[in-house]
Motif scaffolding. Structure first.
Motif, short mmCIF file in Angstrom:
data_model
loop_
_atom_site.label_atom_id
_atom_site.label_comp_id
_atom_site.label_asym_id
_atom_site.label_seq_id
_atom_site.Cartn_x
_atom_site.Cartn_y
_atom_site.Cartn_z
N ASN A 23 0.94 -1.11 -0.13
CA ASN A 23 -0.05 0.08 -0.06
C ASN A 23 0.95 1.30 0.02
OD1 ASN A 23 -2.47 -1.38 -0.06
ND2 ASN A 23 -2.72 -1.49 2.12
N LYS A 24 2.01 1.29 -0.11
CA LYS A 24 3.06 2.37 -0.34
C LYS A 24 3.15 2.65 -1.67
CE LYS A 24 3.72 2.84 4.17
NZ LYS A 24 2.81 1.76 4.69
N THR A 25 3.57 3.90 -2.01
CA THR A 25 3.77 4.27 -3.35
C THR A 25 5.11 4.40 -4.07
OG1 THR A 25 1.75 5.64 -3.13
CG2 THR A 25 3.29 6.14 -5.07
N LEU A 26 5.43 3.84 -5.11
CA LEU A 26 6.76 3.69 -5.53
C LEU A 26 6.83 4.71 -6.77
CD1 LEU A 26 9.49 2.65 -6.11
CD2 LEU A 26 8.50 0.64 -7.30
N GLY A 27 7.43 5.49 -6.97
CA GLY A 27 7.57 6.33 -8.23
C GLY A 27 9.10 5.77 -8.82
N ILE A 28 8.88 5.84 -10.33
CA ILE A 28 9.89 5.25 -11.08
C ILE A 28 10.17 6.44 -12.10
CG2 ILE A 28 10.93 3.26 -12.42
CD1 ILE A 28 8.89 1.28 -11.24
N LEU A 68 3.65 -6.99 -4.93
CA LEU A 68 3.86 -6.95 -3.69
C LEU A 68 2.88 -6.10 -2.82
CD1 LEU A 68 7.88 -6.77 -2.93
CD2 LEU A 68 6.20 -8.80 -2.68
N GLY A 69 1.99 -5.44 -3.79
CA GLY A 69 0.69 -4.62 -3.18
C GLY A 69 0.99 -3.27 -3.09
N MET A 70 2.24 -2.65 -3.91
CA MET A 70 2.50 -1.44 -4.01
C MET A 70 1.63 -0.48 -5.13
SD MET A 70 6.61 -1.17 -3.37
CE MET A 70 6.63 0.27 -2.65
N GLU A 71 1.43 0.80 -4.92
CA GLU A 71 0.81 1.74 -5.90
C GLU A 71 2.06 2.33 -6.83
OE1 GLU A 71 -1.42 5.79 -6.89
OE2 GLU A 71 -0.96 5.13 -4.87
N VAL A 72 2.18 1.83 -8.02
CA VAL A 72 3.26 2.34 -8.75
C VAL A 72 3.06 3.35 -9.60
CG1 VAL A 72 5.30 1.56 -10.18
CG2 VAL A 72 4.06 -0.05 -8.71
N LEU A 73 3.75 4.82 -9.60
CA LEU A 73 3.89 5.82 -10.54
C LEU A 73 5.18 5.85 -11.40
CD1 LEU A 73 3.07 8.31 -8.01
CD2 LEU A 73 1.15 7.15 -9.47
N CYS A 74 4.87 6.26 -12.62
CA CYS A 74 6.19 6.48 -13.27
C CYS A 74 6.12 7.67 -14.20
CB CYS A 74 6.26 5.39 -14.50
SG CYS A 74 5.04 5.21 -15.67
N TYR A 75 7.49 8.09 -14.53
CA TYR A 75 7.74 9.19 -15.20
C TYR A 75 8.62 9.05 -16.40
CZ TYR A 75 9.32 13.61 -16.94
OH TYR A 75 9.82 14.56 -18.01
N ASP A 76 8.47 9.50 -17.63
CA ASP A 76 9.43 8.89 -18.62
C ASP A 76 8.85 9.87 -19.94
OD1 ASP A 76 10.80 7.74 -20.98
OD2 ASP A 76 11.37 6.32 -19.67
N PRO A 77 9.64 10.80 -20.34
CA PRO A 77 9.01 11.55 -21.48
C PRO A 77 8.80 10.67 -22.72
CG PRO A 77 11.18 12.45 -20.93
CD PRO A 77 11.10 11.43 -19.76
N LYS A 101 1.02 4.11 -13.43
CA LYS A 101 0.38 5.23 -13.91
C LYS A 101 1.60 6.28 -14.10
CE LYS A 101 -3.50 7.91 -12.51
NZ LYS A 101 -3.15 9.30 -12.56
N LYS A 102 1.32 6.83 -15.53
CA LYS A 102 2.23 7.89 -15.82
C LYS A 102 1.80 9.18 -15.18
CE LYS A 102 4.57 9.64 -19.72
NZ LYS A 102 5.09 9.73 -21.15
N ILE A 103 2.77 9.99 -14.60
CA ILE A 103 2.29 11.29 -14.09
C ILE A 103 3.46 12.21 -14.22
CG2 ILE A 103 0.67 10.69 -12.38
CD1 ILE A 103 2.74 10.93 -10.32
N GLU A 104 3.16 13.40 -14.07
CA GLU A 104 4.11 14.37 -14.32
C GLU A 104 5.15 14.29 -12.92
OE1 GLU A 104 4.46 16.88 -16.55
OE2 GLU A 104 2.80 15.99 -17.39
N LEU A 105 6.65 14.74 -13.47
CA LEU A 105 7.66 14.52 -12.35
C LEU A 105 7.47 15.05 -11.02
CD1 LEU A 105 10.33 13.29 -12.24
CD2 LEU A 105 11.50 15.28 -13.14
N GLU A 106 7.08 16.26 -11.00
CA GLU A 106 6.90 17.09 -9.64
C GLU A 106 5.74 16.30 -8.98
OE1 GLU A 106 6.79 21.09 -10.18
OE2 GLU A 106 5.65 21.48 -8.21
N ARG A 128 4.09 12.68 -4.38
CA ARG A 128 3.29 11.47 -4.06
C ARG A 128 3.87 10.15 -3.73
NH1 ARG A 128 -1.34 11.04 -8.35
NH2 ARG A 128 -1.57 8.98 -7.60
N SER A 129 5.33 10.17 -4.05
CA SER A 129 5.88 8.76 -3.90
C SER A 129 6.60 8.63 -2.28
CB SER A 129 6.92 8.41 -4.70
OG SER A 129 6.33 8.66 -6.05
N ASP A 130 6.48 7.48 -1.64
CA ASP A 130 7.14 7.15 -0.61
C ASP A 130 8.48 6.84 -1.14
OD1 ASP A 130 4.70 6.94 1.44
OD2 ASP A 130 4.02 5.47 -0.09
#
Ligand code: MLT
Length: 303
Positions: A140-145, A162-171, A180-185, A190-192
């Motif tokens: 349940n923690k957030t990983l930003g890649i 493993l049950g994490m929420e995953v965000l990513c940024y890559d142009p 889920k792709k989001i803006e870098l800022e 949002r990431s732990d």
């Protein structure tokens, strides 16, 4: 054909080439010796230790060398534009180490969440820190890649399992079912855990400003040392701006900034993301494929 594997190569790949009657020299030559010995080889295989700079390429182009293979992903130790100018092809092995790197990143997330290395060394120093070492679950923690290429995608798949929420940024990449792709800022905010998987960068992406956005989070860098402003990171770790960091790569390897050695909230590894039996065997296999592909192309061109 003669091959020089200047930083070593998996033994199965060596055996394969020798069976084909292709000799592989596994000796490591320093820069000056490489300039003399290197041009005697058609193919030179390097890992990160050998720096293929302009002067080395100038020497190689006088001789037989037509192909340089980087046994790994990052090509930052090879002057690519100059190789192209001199007619020397460069290839890498981008498919081989993603699971090894992703597993080590997961290991570091669990380590930082549960203080595994701190628990180990404090016990060996005779201490019983049961109360101090209360951690948290990564579920349940957030990983930003940052950098959603092969390694980033592989990490996302494992973290999601493993049950994490995953965000990513890559142009250059799209989101997928795992991230889920989001803006870098927003990713920093949002990431732990923020894990960096970009190619070598000309300016750091982890700076005083971005560390502030990560307030209370954890940084993981398994890409290249130049992704991080190390002075800013040291200050952020000292001031408690971020909770911790796990670093495998450094700006000036192997001469790591000694400040890191004095800090409890940073975990260091000596650039071992791809240092597994499996990754090295896969790299050996990928080198075989690269060379077969290269010789096939040469034969086709020759008619
Ligand atoms: C790579 O670029 O493949 C990694 O950094 C591994 C290495 O160079 O040892």
């Amino acid at each position: 054909m003669k091959i020089l594997a200047n930083d070593g190569m998996d033994k199965n790949a060596v055996a394969y080439f020798e069976k084909q009657g292709i000799p592989v020299n596994l000796e490591h030559y320093d820069k000056e010796t490489l300039k003399i010995e290197g041009p005697k080889y058609d193919i030179i295989i390097v890992r990160s230790k050998t720096k293929v700079t302009k002067d080395v390429i100038d020497a190689l182009k006088q001789g037989r060398t037509k192909l340089i293979i980087r046994a790994g992903v990052g090509l930052d130790n090879i002057d690519l534009p100059y190789c192209a100018e001199c007619g020397i092809s460069v290839r890498n092995t981008p498919n081989s180490s993603k699971h090894s790197v992703a597993e080590l990143v997961l290991g570091q997330m669990l380590n930082m969440a549960r203080y595994i290395n701190r628990a180990d060394y404090s016990m060996k120093e005779g201490q019983w820190k049961k109360k101090e070492l209360k951690g948290f679950e990564i579920r349940n923690k957030t990983l930003g890649i940052i950098g959603y290429g092969r390694i980033g995608k592989c990490l996302a798949e494992k973290a999601k399992a493993l049950g994490m929420e995953v965000l990513c940024y890559d142009p250059f990449c799209h989101q997928d079912a795992n991230a889920k792709k989001i803006e870098l800022e927003d990713l920093f905010r949002r990431s732990d855990f923020v894990s960096v998987h970009t190619p070598s960068l000309s300016t750091p992406i982890i700076t005083e400003e971005t560390l502030k956005l990560m307030e209370g989070g954890y940084l993981i860098n398994y890409s290249r040392g130049n992704a991080v402003d190390e002075e800013a990171l040291i200050q952020a770790l000292r001031d408690g701006v971020i909770a911790g960091a796990a670093l495998d790569v450094f700006r000036n390897e192997p001469n790591v900034n000694q400040e890191f050695f004095t800090m409890d909230n940073v975990t260091l590894t000596p650039h071992i993301g791809a240092a597994t039996e499996e990754a090295q065997q896969n790299i050996g296999q990928e080198i075989i494929e690269v060379i077969e592909d290269y010789t096939r192309t040469l034969q086709e061109v020759a008619g």
